[in-house]
Write a protein that holds these residues in place. Sequence first.
Motif, PDB file in Angstrom:
ATOM      1  N   LYS A 258      53.944 -72.795  89.795  1.00  0.00           N
ATOM      2  CA  LYS A 258      53.041 -73.512  88.890  1.00  0.00           C
ATOM      3  C   LYS A 258      51.681 -73.789  89.525  1.00  0.00           C
ATOM      4  CE  LYS A 258      54.648 -76.949  86.443  1.00  0.00           C
ATOM      5  NZ  LYS A 258      55.150 -78.295  86.091  1.00  0.00           N
ATOM      6  N   PHE A 259      51.670 -74.359  90.732  1.00  0.00           N
ATOM      7  CA  PHE A 259      50.392 -74.713  91.346  1.00  0.00           C
ATOM      8  C   PHE A 259      49.536 -73.459  91.587  1.00  0.00           C
ATOM      9  CE2 PHE A 259      47.556 -75.576  94.918  1.00  0.00           C
ATOM     10  CZ  PHE A 259      46.954 -76.760  94.494  1.00  0.00           C
ATOM     11  N   GLY A 260      50.164 -72.408  92.105  1.00  0.00           N
ATOM     12  CA  GLY A 260      49.420 -71.165  92.325  1.00  0.00           C
ATOM     13  C   GLY A 260      48.868 -70.591  91.034  1.00  0.00           C
ATOM     14  N   SER A 261      49.668 -70.680  89.960  1.00  0.00           N
ATOM     15  CA  SER A 261      49.205 -70.184  88.658  1.00  0.00           C
ATOM     16  C   SER A 261      47.989 -70.977  88.183  1.00  0.00           C
ATOM     17  CB  SER A 261      50.326 -70.293  87.626  1.00  0.00           C
ATOM     18  OG  SER A 261      51.413 -69.441  87.949  1.00  0.00           O
ATOM     19  N   LEU A 262      48.056 -72.293  88.286  1.00  0.00           N
ATOM     20  CA  LEU A 262      46.939 -73.137  87.860  1.00  0.00           C
ATOM     21  C   LEU A 262      45.672 -72.818  88.644  1.00  0.00           C
ATOM     22  CD1 LEU A 262      48.738 -76.592  87.433  1.00  0.00           C
ATOM     23  CD2 LEU A 262      47.879 -75.105  85.613  1.00  0.00           C
ATOM     24  N   MET A 263      45.818 -72.588  89.938  1.00  0.00           N
ATOM     25  CA  MET A 263      44.650 -72.266  90.760  1.00  0.00           C
ATOM     26  C   MET A 263      44.080 -70.891  90.412  1.00  0.00           C
ATOM     27  SD  MET A 263      43.962 -74.926  92.532  1.00  0.00           S
ATOM     28  CE  MET A 263      44.502 -75.799  91.031  1.00  0.00           C
ATOM     29  N   LEU A 264      44.956 -69.931  90.127  1.00  0.00           N
ATOM     30  CA  LEU A 264      44.470 -68.620  89.691  1.00  0.00           C
ATOM     31  C   LEU A 264      43.712 -68.734  88.368  1.00  0.00           C
ATOM     32  CD1 LEU A 264      47.495 -66.259  90.492  1.00  0.00           C
ATOM     33  CD2 LEU A 264      45.225 -66.174  91.543  1.00  0.00           C
ATOM     34  N   TRP A 265      44.255 -69.520  87.444  1.00  0.00           N
ATOM     35  CA  TRP A 265      43.590 -69.693  86.148  1.00  0.00           C
ATOM     36  C   TRP A 265      42.227 -70.357  86.315  1.00  0.00           C
ATOM     37  CZ3 TRP A 265      48.359 -72.238  83.295  1.00  0.00           C
ATOM     38  CH2 TRP A 265      49.395 -71.297  83.245  1.00  0.00           C
ATOM     39  N   LEU A 266      42.195 -71.438  87.091  1.00  0.00           N
ATOM     40  CA  LEU A 266      40.935 -72.154  87.310  1.00  0.00           C
ATOM     41  C   LEU A 266      39.916 -71.267  88.018  1.00  0.00           C
ATOM     42  CD1 LEU A 266      39.184 -74.718  87.383  1.00  0.00           C
ATOM     43  CD2 LEU A 266      40.377 -75.371  89.494  1.00  0.00           C
ATOM     44  N   GLY A 267      40.376 -70.557  89.055  1.00  0.00           N
ATOM     45  CA  GLY A 267      39.470 -69.704  89.802  1.00  0.00           C
ATOM     46  C   GLY A 267      38.915 -68.568  88.973  1.00  0.00           C
ATOM     47  N   TYR A 268      39.781 -67.908  88.197  1.00  0.00           N
ATOM     48  CA  TYR A 268      39.323 -66.757  87.413  1.00  0.00           C
ATOM     49  C   TYR A 268      38.450 -67.208  86.243  1.00  0.00           C
ATOM     50  CZ  TYR A 268      39.697 -61.809  86.188  1.00  0.00           C
ATOM     51  OH  TYR A 268      39.418 -60.478  85.960  1.00  0.00           O
ATOM     52  N   PHE A 269      38.774 -68.357  85.655  1.00  0.00           N
ATOM     53  CA  PHE A 269      37.947 -68.916  84.591  1.00  0.00           C
ATOM     54  C   PHE A 269      36.525 -69.145  85.109  1.00  0.00           C
ATOM     55  CE2 PHE A 269      36.001 -72.367  82.258  1.00  0.00           C
ATOM     56  CZ  PHE A 269      36.356 -72.153  80.936  1.00  0.00           C
ATOM     57  N   SER A 270      36.395 -69.812  86.250  1.00  0.00           N
ATOM     58  CA  SER A 270      35.077 -70.109  86.817  1.00  0.00           C
ATOM     59  C   SER A 270      34.354 -68.826  87.222  1.00  0.00           C
ATOM     60  CB  SER A 270      35.226 -71.027  88.043  1.00  0.00           C
ATOM     61  OG  SER A 270      35.847 -72.236  87.698  1.00  0.00           O
ATOM     62  N   ALA A 271      35.122 -67.869  87.792  1.00  0.00           N
ATOM     63  CA  ALA A 271      34.505 -66.632  88.262  1.00  0.00           C
ATOM     64  C   ALA A 271      33.964 -65.799  87.099  1.00  0.00           C
ATOM     65  CB  ALA A 271      35.526 -65.824  89.060  1.00  0.00           C
ATOM     66  N   LEU A 272      34.735 -65.682  86.014  1.00  0.00           N
ATOM     67  CA  LEU A 272      34.253 -64.906  84.864  1.00  0.00           C
ATOM     68  C   LEU A 272      33.122 -65.625  84.145  1.00  0.00           C
ATOM     69  CD1 LEU A 272      37.383 -63.260  83.203  1.00  0.00           C
ATOM     70  CD2 LEU A 272      35.821 -62.349  84.913  1.00  0.00           C
ATOM     71  N   PHE A 273      33.167 -66.959  84.097  1.00  0.00           N
ATOM     72  CA  PHE A 273      32.051 -67.719  83.538  1.00  0.00           C
ATOM     73  C   PHE A 273      30.767 -67.354  84.264  1.00  0.00           C
ATOM     74  CE2 PHE A 273      29.183 -71.346  83.869  1.00  0.00           C
ATOM     75  CZ  PHE A 273      29.024 -71.715  82.542  1.00  0.00           C
ATOM     76  N   LEU A 274      30.832 -67.320  85.583  1.00  0.00           N
ATOM     77  CA  LEU A 274      29.658 -67.048  86.401  1.00  0.00           C
ATOM     78  C   LEU A 274      29.166 -65.613  86.206  1.00  0.00           C
ATOM     79  CD1 LEU A 274      29.477 -68.093  90.151  1.00  0.00           C
ATOM     80  CD2 LEU A 274      28.613 -65.904  89.386  1.00  0.00           C
TER      81      LEU A 274
END
Length: 456
Positions: A258-274
């Motif tokens: 769960k924690f790893g999934s949440l971090m992947l989601w947060l990281g990829y969301f921010s990265a694609l936003f940028l």
Amino acid sequence: MTVSTAIDVRALINDRAIGLCQKLVVLLGFCIIALDGFDVAIMGFIAPQLKQEWGVTNQMLGPVLSAALAGLAIGALVAGPLADRFGRKVVLVCSVFFFGVWTLATAASTDITHLIMFRFLTGLGLGAAMPNVGTLVSEYAPDRSRSFLVTVVFCGFTVGAAGGGFLAAWMIPNFGWASVLVLGGVLPLIVAPILFFKLPESVRFLVTKRAPAERIRKIVDRLAPGVANEHSTFAMPSAPVATSSESPVKIVLSKQYKFGSLMLWLGYFSALFLVYLMGSWMPTLVKESGYSVSDAAVVTAFFQLGGPIGSLFLGWCMDRTNPHKLLALTYLFGGAMLYVLGMVSSHFALVVLLSFVIGFCFNGANTGMNALSASFYPTEARATGSSWMHGIGRWGAVLSAFAGAQMLAMGWSFSQVFGALSVPAALTALAILAKGINGARQRQAAGRDVALYAGK
């Protein structure tokens, strides 16, 4: 007496050199991603001609461009669990066929409403294809070169988008804007039957699903001729243990992942936003800083050029060092270069150089995220985990279109926009670093538990 030989398919892949079967998977995966890149970028190629012929405004085209991104997000979220249940191959073949059909339908559009509807449907297929390509390639790649091979395949996106641009520049003046959509639809429909007949299903997936031994043996014969016989059985005892009785969604959201999934989601969301905000608004920002349209195109081209070079380099490095630290440092360095870029907008040569470096960092690291997610999840949930990272991350791309427009509407300067973008870069780096630290702690705890059990 007949002796049955048990074959560990994971060890078989890891212990042998990359063969023709795996090279075919990489080649076909590259072709799918290239078609994906062409189709994702296609509306940008024809938008100027649509504005001229239909008299539509930028505001009217906004929903057309966003519709495909929304479809990409939903398609990825739905396709992952389907691929973990029915197989990677069937989902890939159907998704390529699906986005080919709806791209052809888009060519027959007569108004904006049709464009929005057909682009959303096209996006569903596109969203299903990309993460499942990464999953399939990672499951045929030896552990020692998994990250590199996944990044090689995802370089196809840039090739498809750039190649589509050159084709569009020739086709639109000669055959009209609809011809580009026709080509973008016909090519996937040609490729889909090739995938059906030539692309192998993931052998790791078949083993975890306890598919008939004869079906697995045919693929193993392509991987390593002569190793298996009619009495062979297949397993993956060297693979990490997963709770195969649980659904893929439950595994992704379990305590272990769960924690790893949440971090992947947060990281990829921010990265694609940028990345999407930069890709969409960089030409406008550069032009409004006092440069010509040609100068703005050069800056944007160097930003895109850095992507595949960064992808290959970082993919190679990820197989040889700690991938979490590598990607986190890359995003942090890219964020620092964004801040510097905002300070040197009056020096064109520096703007070009920094744009290349920023593209190298962010586009390269974003490709590396596909390899990171593929290596994180077990076979039973790999397609779901990777696809959900894509699906949730795509909403960052959707949000970026509105955020960029709002920044410009508020009168933000070149330096203010790029300074602000260093924040999501840092957020992505922190998310990846947190995932890596948490994973290391889990492995240490698991090691202590094994030691305690052995000492009883």
